[in-house]
Scaffold this motif. Structure first.
Motif, short mmCIF file in Angstrom:
data_model
loop_
_atom_site.label_atom_id
_atom_site.label_comp_id
_atom_site.label_asym_id
_atom_site.label_seq_id
_atom_site.Cartn_x
_atom_site.Cartn_y
_atom_site.Cartn_z
N VAL A 1 1.23 4.92 0.61
CA VAL A 1 0.51 6.01 1.28
C VAL A 1 1.28 7.31 1.09
O VAL A 1 2.49 7.38 1.35
N ARG B 1 -14.62 5.07 10.99
CA ARG B 1 -13.63 4.53 11.94
C ARG B 1 -13.83 5.11 13.34
O ARG B 1 -13.68 4.42 14.34
N ALA C 1 -1.75 12.93 10.29
CA ALA C 1 -3.05 12.40 10.74
C ALA C 1 -2.87 10.91 10.97
O ALA C 1 -1.82 10.33 10.61
N GLY C 2 -3.88 10.31 11.57
CA GLY C 2 -3.94 8.85 11.68
C GLY C 2 -2.68 8.23 12.26
O GLY C 2 -2.14 8.68 13.27
N SER C 3 -2.20 7.18 11.59
CA SER C 3 -1.08 6.42 12.14
C SER C 3 0.22 7.23 12.15
O SER C 3 1.10 6.97 12.96
N ASP D 1 -4.16 12.87 3.22
CA ASP D 1 -3.34 11.72 2.83
C ASP D 1 -4.19 10.76 2.00
O ASP D 1 -5.41 10.94 1.91
N PHE D 2 -3.55 9.79 1.40
CA PHE D 2 -4.30 8.79 0.65
C PHE D 2 -3.44 7.55 0.43
O PHE D 2 -2.22 7.59 0.56
N LYS D 3 -4.13 6.46 0.08
CA LYS D 3 -3.48 5.17 -0.14
C LYS D 3 -3.70 4.73 -1.58
O LYS D 3 -4.83 4.78 -2.07
N ASP E 1 -12.95 6.06 1.05
CA ASP E 1 -12.49 4.92 1.86
C ASP E 1 -10.97 4.90 1.95
O ASP E 1 -10.41 4.31 2.88
N THR E 2 -10.30 5.46 0.97
CA THR E 2 -8.84 5.30 0.86
C THR E 2 -8.08 6.63 0.94
O THR E 2 -6.88 6.66 0.71
N CYS E 3 -8.82 7.71 1.19
CA CYS E 3 -8.19 9.03 1.30
C CYS E 3 -8.68 9.71 2.56
O CYS E 3 -9.73 9.35 3.09
N ARG E 4 -7.94 10.71 3.03
CA ARG E 4 -8.51 11.61 4.04
C ARG E 4 -8.79 12.95 3.36
O ARG E 4 -7.88 13.57 2.79
N GLU F 1 0.87 -1.16 0.00
CA GLU F 1 0.00 0.00 0.00
C GLU F 1 0.91 1.22 0.00
O GLU F 1 1.79 1.34 0.86
N ASP G 1 -1.34 -5.36 7.95
CA ASP G 1 -0.80 -4.32 7.04
C ASP G 1 0.25 -3.42 7.70
O ASP G 1 0.05 -2.20 7.80
N ARG H 1 1.34 11.36 2.08
CA ARG H 1 0.81 12.25 3.14
C ARG H 1 1.26 13.69 2.94
O ARG H 1 2.45 13.94 2.71
N TYR I 1 3.24 0.16 3.06
CA TYR I 1 2.69 -0.80 4.01
C TYR I 1 2.53 -2.14 3.31
O TYR I 1 2.24 -2.20 2.11
P1 TMP Z 1 -3.26 5.70 8.33
O1 TMP Z 1 -3.00 7.09 8.86
O2 TMP Z 1 -4.27 4.95 9.11
O3 TMP Z 1 -1.99 4.94 8.12
O4 TMP Z 1 -3.91 5.88 6.87
C1 TMP Z 1 -3.25 6.57 5.85
C2 TMP Z 1 -4.15 6.65 4.62
O5 TMP Z 1 -4.38 5.38 4.07
C3 TMP Z 1 -5.54 7.24 4.90
O6 TMP Z 1 -5.88 8.10 3.83
C4 TMP Z 1 -6.45 6.05 4.91
C5 TMP Z 1 -5.77 5.08 3.99
N1 TMP Z 1 -5.93 3.70 4.41
C6 TMP Z 1 -6.50 2.77 3.55
O7 TMP Z 1 -6.88 3.10 2.44
N2 TMP Z 1 -6.60 1.47 3.96
C7 TMP Z 1 -6.16 1.06 5.17
O8 TMP Z 1 -6.27 -0.13 5.48
C8 TMP Z 1 -5.59 2.03 6.07
C9 TMP Z 1 -5.10 1.63 7.43
C10 TMP Z 1 -5.47 3.33 5.63
#
Ligand code: TMP
Ligand code: ASP
Length: 237
Positions: free
Chosen positions: A91, A215, A97-99, A174-176, A196-199, A89, A128, A93, A120
C-alpha cells in the motif's frame, strides 16, 4: 488442454489457458468489503474495472513499469502472464485516509510530508493485517532484496500515476498493489489497479470516486467508476 478455473477471488476469476505461461482474468460485477462481510452485485463494475486496469497497466508499461498485463480479451477479460503472487499487499499512501487515519490519528485528507509504503499480509483468515518488516522476515514472505524492491516499485508507480491523475483533476490518496514472481524470480506488477484498489478524490470537491462509496454506503458507486474511466480516457463506458 481445456481451460480450468484456477482461482476465484472476491472480484475476479482466474483461468488457465492453452499456454502455461498465460492466464485469463475475468473481472466480476461483485463488490465486497471488510473481508467479504459486505457484499453486493453491481452491474457494469467488472467491465469498468477491467477497462480501467488495462488503461493503468498500459500507461505504466509506456513509462517503463512492466506488469503481468498482456492484452485485452473482451469487455470483462484480460490475458495476463502467470506469476507466483507474493502474499503481500503493498500500500502506497500520499494522504492520510482509511486505516492509516485510524492508526495514527491524522484526519482524512491530511497530506503526508512524503509518500509512505506499508505491507499487509494477504491472508483472509487473519483479515489482511499490517505487517512490520520483522514479521515478513519471520514468516519468510519476502527476502530483504524483495522488500526493498517492492517499496521501490510501489513508489515508482506512484511517481507515474500521481501526476497523470492530477492532470485529470483526481487526487491520488492511496492505492494497493500486488506483485508476482516471474520464471526468472523477478518481481512483476500484477493483480489490478482500479477504483476497487485505490482511493481517488475529486481534486476540487474532495468527492470520493472509489470503493469507499461502497464501503461507506455513499451510493453512486458505478457512476463514480464510470467518471474515473471517462476522465482517464475521454471515452464513455
Ligand atoms: P486502508 O486505508 O483501508 O488500509 O486501504 C489502503 C488502500 O488499499 C486503499 O486505496 C484501498 C486499498 N485496499 C485494497 O485494495 N484492498 C483491501 O482489502 C483494503 C483493506 C484496502
Ligand atoms: N477487498 C476486501 C474485501 O472484499 C476489503 C476492501 O476492499 O475493503 O473484503
Amino acid at each position: 488442454m481445456p481451460e480450468k478455473l484456477l482461482y476465484e477471488g472476491k472480484a475476479k476469476k482466474l483461468f488457465t489457458t492453452e499456454d502455461p505461461g498465460l492466464l485469463r482474468v475475468e473481472y466480476k460485477d461483485d463488490a465486497t468489503a471488510f473481508n467479504g462481510k459486505k457484499f453486493d452485485r453491481m452491474e457494469g463494475k467488472g467491465q469498468l474495472n477491467n477497462a480501467i486496469s488495462i488503461f493503468f497497466f498500459e500507461y505504466l508499461g509506456k513509462n517503463q513499469i512492466p506488469s503481468h498485463f498482456v492484452r485485452r480479451i473482451s469487455e470483462t477479460e484480460q490475458l495476463v502472464r502467470s506469476v507466483q503472487i507474493v502474499p503481500l499487499e503493498v500500500v502506497v499512501r500520499n494522504v492520510a485516509a482509511g486505516s492509516l487515519s485510524k492508526r495514527i490519528g491524522w484526519d482524512e485528507g491530511r497530506e503526508l510530508p512524503y509518500p509512505i509504503v506499508e505491507f499487509y499480509y494477504k491472508d483472509d483468515d487473519l483479515g489482511d493485517p499490517l505487517l512490520a518488516e520483522e514479521h515478513i522476515r519471520l514468516l519468510e514472505l519476502a527476502t530483504e532484496e524483495e522488500m526493498q524492491e517492492l517499496k521501490k516499485k510501489g513508489l515508482a508507480v506512484n511517481k507515474v500515476l500521481r501526476p497523470l491523475l492530477e492532470q485529470k483533476n483526481i487526487r491520488l490518496i492511496d492505492f494497493k498493489l500486488e506483485f508476482g514472481l516471474d520464471q526468472n524470480g523477478g518481481l512483476l506488477l500484477a493483480d489490478e489497479i482500479s477504483p476497487d484498489t485505490c482511493r481517488f478524490w475529486d481534486a476540487d470537491t474532495g468527492n470520493k470516486m472509489d470503493k469507499d462509496r461502497f464501503r461507506r454506503d455513499l451510493g453512486g458507486v458505478t457512476e463514480a467508476y464510470r467518471e474515473i474511466y471517462q476522465r482517464l480516457t475521454g471515452d464513455n463506458l
